[in-house]
Motif scaffolding. Structure first.
Motif, PDB file in Angstrom:
ATOM      1  N   VAL B 119       0.833  -1.203   0.000  1.00 21.07           N
ATOM      2  CA  VAL B 119       0.000   0.000   0.000  1.00 21.07           C
ATOM      3  C   VAL B 119       0.867   1.253   0.000  1.00 21.07           C
ATOM      4  O   VAL B 119       2.023   1.236   0.420  1.00 21.07           O
ATOM      5  CB  VAL B 119      -0.943   0.036   1.234  1.00 21.07           C
ATOM      6  N   ASP B 123      -3.313   4.006   2.664  1.00 25.42           N
ATOM      7  CA  ASP B 123      -3.671   2.621   2.340  1.00 25.42           C
ATOM      8  C   ASP B 123      -4.075   2.409   0.881  1.00 25.42           C
ATOM      9  O   ASP B 123      -4.755   1.432   0.557  1.00 25.42           O
ATOM     10  CB  ASP B 123      -4.801   2.119   3.252  1.00 25.42           C
ATOM     11  N   PHE B 125      -4.102   0.976  -2.537  1.00 23.29           N
ATOM     12  CA  PHE B 125      -3.591  -0.325  -2.980  1.00 23.29           C
ATOM     13  C   PHE B 125      -2.654  -0.184  -4.174  1.00 23.29           C
ATOM     14  O   PHE B 125      -3.022   0.349  -5.208  1.00 23.29           O
ATOM     15  CB  PHE B 125      -4.769  -1.242  -3.352  1.00 23.29           C
TER      16      PHE B 125
END
Lengths: 161, 161
Positions: B119, B123, B125
């Protein structure tokens, strides 16, 4: 060829490599898919070995194999699970190893699979070797090699080779 | 601590470690389980990352999570698949890594999991690091280390340590 020092690191943990068949969840080729689905959803492994009544390894079966069969016809048909057997949907073209272990072969096969089935005479299922155990050895080697050994570049090797 | 030479072997292949999110099958937390089942049975991976609408990583979902939900109530109930969402059954307590990669941490985490989600800020992805790529590096190291380096036992290290 794997060098002797590297090989020794892997062999230190060799006795732990074989997860004995007694401790490996398996299915029998004549189990129906209802049973297979139950086992595969409960054990937490997505693929497991399949043995026949003589305890010979005959294939591998995954949750995906089973669920695909359930949805394989035009309509969703869970009743099929009771009539289709594991032997009908399992993967049969599998690579196996035998003891004594060849570390080079194990490292090579584990690039593409999570575990390798181990067989004895007449394909008798003995257990599995997993990425998990090998990766424990890799951690050991990575941490210890340069503590225990002096590692110095050889003079006459060209970088590009 | 991992020694420098060992670390260098792993870093040689580092650019291949990140499988970019564009090439990773994912599900969205609001997808229903019917869709999840279709994706998970077709891609050949038993567990994949779950992202939300902001492309933040929010969990992992496995075929086993989905099938368990289908059989979770007293009776077999495939209709539930249309009404339950991925976010309701996914695993939320997951370990992630960030770039630049820490090889020691990667080797350690991969003992217990097939892939580690990567990440970025908030966060977001970015992709995954897999056992497969790391095991390619292990093969490379195992084959090349003693061709390129002289490896000799240090004198003052006791074997039992």
């Amino acid at each position: 060829m794997i060098g002797n020092t590297v090989k020794e690191f892997f062999l230190e943990n060799e006795e732990n490599y074989l997860i004995h068949s007694d401790n490996v969840a398996t299915l029998t080729d004549t189990n129906n898919l209802e049973h297979a689905l139950l086992v595969l959803t409960n054990i937490g492994y997505s693929k497991i070995p399949v043995v026949n009544k003589e305890e010979e390894l005959v294939g591998l079966v995954s949750l995906s194999n089973v669920v695909s069969e359930m949805f394989g016809t035009e309509s969703f048909n869970p009743e099929r699970l009771a009539t289709v057997q594991v032997g009908d949907v399992m993967e049969e073209d599998i690579k196996t190893i035998q003891q004594p272990f060849n570390i080079e072969k194990i490292l090579n096969l584990l690039v593409d699979t999570n575990f390798i089935p181990v067989v004895g005479e007449q394909d008798r299922f003995q257990g599995i070797v997993t990425r998990k155990e090998i990766l424990k050895s890799v951690n050991h080697l990575a941490h210890e090699l340069e503590l225990k050994y002096d590692v110095t570049a050889k003079e006459y090797v060209e970088e590009s080779n």
